[in-house]
Design a protein around this motif. Structure first.
Motif, PDB file in Angstrom:
ATOM      1  N   ILE A 121       0.691  -1.277  -0.005  1.00 38.97           N
ATOM      2  CA  ILE A 121      -0.071  -0.085   0.045  1.00 38.97           C
ATOM      3  C   ILE A 121       0.961   1.438  -0.135  1.00 38.97           C
ATOM      4  CG2 ILE A 121      -1.797  -1.262   1.331  1.00 38.97           C
ATOM      5  CD1 ILE A 121      -1.449   0.798   3.402  1.00 38.97           C
ATOM      6  N   ILE A 122       2.141   1.141   0.180  1.00 33.01           N
ATOM      7  CA  ILE A 122       3.096   2.310   0.074  1.00 33.01           C
ATOM      8  C   ILE A 122       3.506   2.158  -1.630  1.00 33.01           C
ATOM      9  CG2 ILE A 122       5.315   3.266   0.759  1.00 33.01           C
ATOM     10  CD1 ILE A 122       3.735   2.345   3.283  1.00 33.01           C
ATOM     11  N   PRO A 123       3.241   3.413  -2.144  1.00 33.34           N
ATOM     12  CA  PRO A 123       3.467   3.406  -3.508  1.00 33.34           C
ATOM     13  C   PRO A 123       4.885   3.104  -3.983  1.00 33.34           C
ATOM     14  CG  PRO A 123       1.888   5.339  -2.886  1.00 33.34           C
ATOM     15  CD  PRO A 123       2.486   4.479  -1.777  1.00 33.34           C
ATOM     16  N   VAL A 212      22.304   7.091  -3.451  1.00 35.30           N
ATOM     17  CA  VAL A 212      21.622   7.316  -4.807  1.00 35.30           C
ATOM     18  C   VAL A 212      20.679   6.051  -5.285  1.00 35.30           C
ATOM     19  CG1 VAL A 212      22.739   7.325  -7.246  1.00 35.30           C
ATOM     20  CG2 VAL A 212      23.981   8.118  -5.374  1.00 35.30           C
ATOM     21  N   LEU A 213      19.570   6.606  -5.626  1.00 36.64           N
ATOM     22  CA  LEU A 213      18.617   5.539  -5.820  1.00 36.64           C
ATOM     23  C   LEU A 213      18.723   4.999  -7.453  1.00 36.64           C
ATOM     24  CD1 LEU A 213      15.356   7.027  -4.809  1.00 36.64           C
ATOM     25  CD2 LEU A 213      16.380   5.142  -3.947  1.00 36.64           C
ATOM     26  N   MET A 214      18.667   3.908  -7.555  1.00 37.26           N
ATOM     27  CA  MET A 214      18.565   3.413  -8.949  1.00 37.26           C
ATOM     28  C   MET A 214      17.425   4.067  -9.750  1.00 37.26           C
ATOM     29  SD  MET A 214      18.137  -0.503  -8.311  1.00 37.26           S
ATOM     30  CE  MET A 214      19.449  -1.130  -7.974  1.00 37.26           C
ATOM     31  N   ALA A 215      17.575   4.320 -10.896  1.00 40.54           N
ATOM     32  CA  ALA A 215      16.493   4.937 -11.702  1.00 40.54           C
ATOM     33  C   ALA A 215      15.517   4.010 -11.465  1.00 40.54           C
ATOM     34  CB  ALA A 215      16.767   4.993 -13.261  1.00 40.54           C
ATOM     35  N   GLU A 216      14.040   4.748 -11.050  1.00 37.18           N
ATOM     36  CA  GLU A 216      12.791   4.127 -10.852  1.00 37.18           C
ATOM     37  C   GLU A 216      12.258   3.668 -12.346  1.00 37.18           C
ATOM     38  OE1 GLU A 216      10.359   3.502  -7.757  1.00 37.18           O
ATOM     39  OE2 GLU A 216      12.206   4.391  -6.816  1.00 37.18           O
ATOM     40  N   GLN A 217      11.526   2.820 -12.207  1.00 38.51           N
ATOM     41  CA  GLN A 217      10.840   2.394 -13.473  1.00 38.51           C
ATOM     42  C   GLN A 217       9.437   2.776 -13.262  1.00 38.51           C
ATOM     43  OE1 GLN A 217      12.124  -1.536 -14.203  1.00 38.51           O
ATOM     44  NE2 GLN A 217      13.636  -1.114 -15.244  1.00 38.51           N
ATOM     45  N   ALA A 218       8.760   3.146 -14.154  1.00 34.31           N
ATOM     46  CA  ALA A 218       7.586   3.611 -14.223  1.00 34.31           C
ATOM     47  C   ALA A 218       6.578   2.262 -13.643  1.00 34.31           C
ATOM     48  CB  ALA A 218       6.880   3.934 -15.603  1.00 34.31           C
ATOM     49  N   THR A 219       5.700   2.413 -12.716  1.00 38.02           N
ATOM     50  CA  THR A 219       5.083   1.347 -12.198  1.00 38.02           C
ATOM     51  C   THR A 219       3.617   1.543 -12.355  1.00 38.02           C
ATOM     52  OG1 THR A 219       5.416   2.239  -9.941  1.00 38.02           O
ATOM     53  CG2 THR A 219       6.896   0.499 -10.764  1.00 38.02           C
ATOM     54  N   GLY A 220       3.399   2.371 -13.127  1.00 38.68           N
ATOM     55  CA  GLY A 220       1.756   2.741 -13.032  1.00 38.68           C
ATOM     56  C   GLY A 220       1.328   3.595 -12.127  1.00 38.68           C
ATOM     57  N   ALA A 221       0.326   3.420 -11.779  1.00 37.60           N
ATOM     58  CA  ALA A 221      -0.731   4.273 -10.612  1.00 37.60           C
ATOM     59  C   ALA A 221      -1.689   3.405 -10.049  1.00 37.60           C
ATOM     60  CB  ALA A 221      -1.346   5.330 -11.156  1.00 37.60           C
ATOM     61  N   VAL A 222      -1.827   3.874  -8.497  1.00 36.63           N
ATOM     62  CA  VAL A 222      -2.930   2.830  -7.908  1.00 36.63           C
ATOM     63  C   VAL A 222      -4.378   3.176  -8.315  1.00 36.63           C
ATOM     64  CG1 VAL A 222      -1.353   2.441  -5.864  1.00 36.63           C
ATOM     65  CG2 VAL A 222      -2.579   4.330  -6.020  1.00 36.63           C
ATOM     66  N   VAL A 228      -7.278   4.617  -0.796  1.00 38.08           N
ATOM     67  CA  VAL A 228      -6.258   4.067  -1.291  1.00 38.08           C
ATOM     68  C   VAL A 228      -4.982   5.075  -1.009  1.00 38.08           C
ATOM     69  CG1 VAL A 228      -4.934   3.100  -3.361  1.00 38.08           C
ATOM     70  CG2 VAL A 228      -7.240   2.437  -2.717  1.00 38.08           C
ATOM     71  N   PRO A 229      -3.669   5.043  -0.558  1.00 39.11           N
ATOM     72  CA  PRO A 229      -3.084   5.886  -0.388  1.00 39.11           C
ATOM     73  C   PRO A 229      -2.341   6.201  -1.869  1.00 39.11           C
ATOM     74  CG  PRO A 229      -2.428   4.323   1.091  1.00 39.11           C
ATOM     75  CD  PRO A 229      -3.463   3.793   0.180  1.00 39.11           C
ATOM     76  N   GLY A 230      -2.370   7.561  -2.117  1.00 38.77           N
ATOM     77  CA  GLY A 230      -1.695   7.893  -3.633  1.00 38.77           C
ATOM     78  C   GLY A 230      -2.820   7.434  -4.636  1.00 38.77           C
ATOM     79  N   GLY A 231      -4.182   7.492  -4.227  1.00 37.66           N
ATOM     80  CA  GLY A 231      -5.067   7.055  -5.167  1.00 37.66           C
ATOM     81  C   GLY A 231      -5.690   8.332  -5.912  1.00 37.66           C
ATOM     82  N   GLY A 232      -5.354   9.682  -5.269  1.00 37.10           N
ATOM     83  CA  GLY A 232      -5.787  10.627  -5.999  1.00 37.10           C
ATOM     84  C   GLY A 232      -7.342  11.203  -5.945  1.00 37.10           C
ATOM     85  N   GLN A 238      -2.965  12.037 -11.204  1.00 37.28           N
ATOM     86  CA  GLN A 238      -2.258  10.844 -11.113  1.00 37.28           C
ATOM     87  C   GLN A 238      -0.600  11.239 -11.800  1.00 37.28           C
ATOM     88  OE1 GLN A 238      -4.261   8.051 -13.654  1.00 37.28           O
ATOM     89  NE2 GLN A 238      -3.954   6.714 -11.820  1.00 37.28           N
ATOM     90  N   GLY A 239       0.190  11.695 -10.722  1.00 37.09           N
ATOM     91  CA  GLY A 239       1.499  12.256 -11.243  1.00 37.09           C
ATOM     92  C   GLY A 239       2.030  11.138 -11.912  1.00 37.09           C
ATOM     93  N   GLY A 240       2.712  11.686 -13.183  1.00 35.72           N
ATOM     94  CA  GLY A 240       3.524  10.858 -13.916  1.00 35.72           C
ATOM     95  C   GLY A 240       2.903  10.075 -15.013  1.00 35.72           C
TER      96      GLY A 240
END
Lengths: 258, 212
Positions: A121-123, A212-222, A228-232, A238-240
């Motif tokens: 549930i943590i995006p 230094v984070l590795m480049a995040e890959q787009a993981t879609g949105a919840v 729903v956290p981040g559910g907007g 929906q950012g991104g």
């Protein structure tokens, strides 16, 4: 003096173990889930299919519960030895025994189908539940610490068995108007360490040895849903995500396994 | 003959006694003794080699290092692997070649479709003769043996070099799903058969093939 590199073949490659700090060898006999593009070489007869592939339905139904990540994962099927690596980051394998572990979705390379993958549930994080082996990457070596602990957000790789973390802000930066300005703008000196993730309870927290984070890959949105956290909930945002174009399927094709 | 050894995983030390090595331009980090550095136009392959390299896109700028003492080479903290050649041919991507003994001949050869998929062009660099060469990899390279009845499939983005008597095939698994954006991400592979060694790195270059 010459140090000749060790030459490996299908019989001398380790079985389900690290070849070196950056490469892991899976002794495949059956199926494994792996993230796209992490396979660097293999011996034997192995097929790679997207998780939407028809005959994988049953496997996906038991072990893969994240439609968001469906586009990034494939199933390797067959017999042989398969080498996994990710951008020359350190890779490690972990064994879960009837446990659960949550990890940044971009850091997970592969897992055995006896484990089941769910969206946390943590995006941006995914949770593995069950018994089995998985392989994850980290930027630098992984360190294990026990709660109670506060962790820098960029150094967090994942956590096992303990309750999900909460945010922690240093009090001094919340106090008064000046403190607020300082926290928001960095004027007046911010150390960059005012915000941490706080873990409590019993379990293990995994941190990497760099921020230094590795480049995040787009993981879609919840999903857009209340609670729903981040559910907007408030009118989208929906950012991104790129705006939907008329005529697009709106990721619907994934649900139909295309 | 110049003596190659690894000073550490990322630094190559070459001990020379009046002889010479060819190395990537600008890769010297330190030396002791007397050294002379000379840029080799066209990789020291003469006018014909120079034109070939320009045409094939397998460009590399090499220098010749000659002298007495020890010279240290490194490039962007890449890991270094030593290869001993005894009359065989080593095929390597120009960007992964750090240094070779001056007794080794370098040239270009056609690789076919494989090169196109890894964004490295259709050609690769060959190194032949007797002596040592140093390859670079992003992370510790893994050396895999290919023998009869034991073919190896390699992701084009992770491939750096191969030597021996190997036949390479390009294999694709592109299908209708790939076009729908549900590809496996492992649709392109190079299949090696025969007898020889293949060097792979634990990292993938950004490739055209990696997207599908």
């Amino acid at each position: 003096m010459t140090t000749a590199p060790q030459v490996l073949d299908v019989t001398t490659l380790p079985s389900n173990d690290n070849v070196n700090s950056y490469t892991f060898c899976v002794d495949l006999d059956g199926q494994w889930f792996l993230q796209k593009g992490k396979m660097i070489a293999y011996y034997g007869q192995i097929d790679f299919n997207g998780v939407g592939h028809g005959h994988l339905d049953r496997l996906v139904a038991t072990s893969f519960h994240s439609p968001l990540h469906a586009g990034e994962w494939v199933v390797a099927e067959g017999n042989g030895k398969m080498l996994l690596a990710d951008r020359a980051f350190d890779v490690n394998s972990y064994d879960l025994e009837d446990g659960n572990l949550t990890v940044r979705s971009g850091n997970l390379l592969a897992f055995e189908p006896s484990l089941s993958l769910k969206q946390s549930i943590i995006p941006g994080f995914v949770t593995l539940i069950g018994t089995g082996k998985f392989v994850a990457a980290s930027n630098g070596e992984v360190h294990f610490v026990e709660p109670p602990v506060r962790v820098d957000p960029q150094a967090l790789v994942g956590w096992a068995d303990c309750p999900s973390p909460c945010h922690h802000y240093d009090h001094g930066y919340l106090k008064g108007v000046l403190g607020g300005i300082r926290a928001m703008t960095g004027i007046g000196g911010a150390s960059g360490e005012e915000h941490q993730f706080e873990f409590v309870g019993a379990g293990t927290v995994l941190i990497q040895s760099t921020e230094v984070l590795m480049a995040e890959q787009a993981t879609g949105a919840v999903p857009h849903e209340a609670g729903v956290p981040g559910g907007g909930q408030h009118g989208g945002g929906q950012g991104g995500q790129s705006p939907q174009m008329p005529g697009q399927l709106g990721n619907l094709q994934r649900r139909f396994g295309l | 003959m110049a003596q190659f050894r690894l000073h550490s995983a990322k630094v190559l030390a070459v001990t020379m006694n009046g002889d010479a090595v060819k190395a990537k331009n600008g890769s010297m980090v330190a030396y002791d003794g007397q050294m002379a550095f000379k840029k080799l136009s066209g990789g020291g392959e003469g006018l014909r080699g120079m034109v070939t390299r320009r045409l094939t896109g397998e460009q590399m700028t090499l220098m010749e290092v000659k002298g007495q003492g020890t010279c240290y080479f490194a490039d962007r903290a890449a890991d270094i692997n030593l290869v001993q050649l005894d009359g065989e041919t080593l095929h390597v991507e120009a960007s992964n070649l750090l240094a070779t003994d001056s007794g080794l001949r370098t040239g270009t050869s056609f690789t076919g479709l494989r090169g196109a998929s890894q964004g490295n062009g259709l050609f690769t660099t060959t190194v032949e003769g007797t002596g040592q060469a140093a390859l670079m990899s992003d992370g510790t390279a893994v050396v895999l043996r290919v023998a009869q009845g034991m073919p190896l499939q390699v992701d084009p983005g992770a491939y750096i070099a191969h030597q021996g008597n190997l036949r390479q095939d390009f294999q694709t698994g592109v299908n209708f799903r790939t076009l729908m954006g549900e590809g496996s991400g492992e649709s392109f592979q190079i299949r090696f058969e025969g007898d020889g060694l293949v060097y792979v790195q634990p990292s993938e270059r950004n490739t055209l093939g990696g997207e599908v």
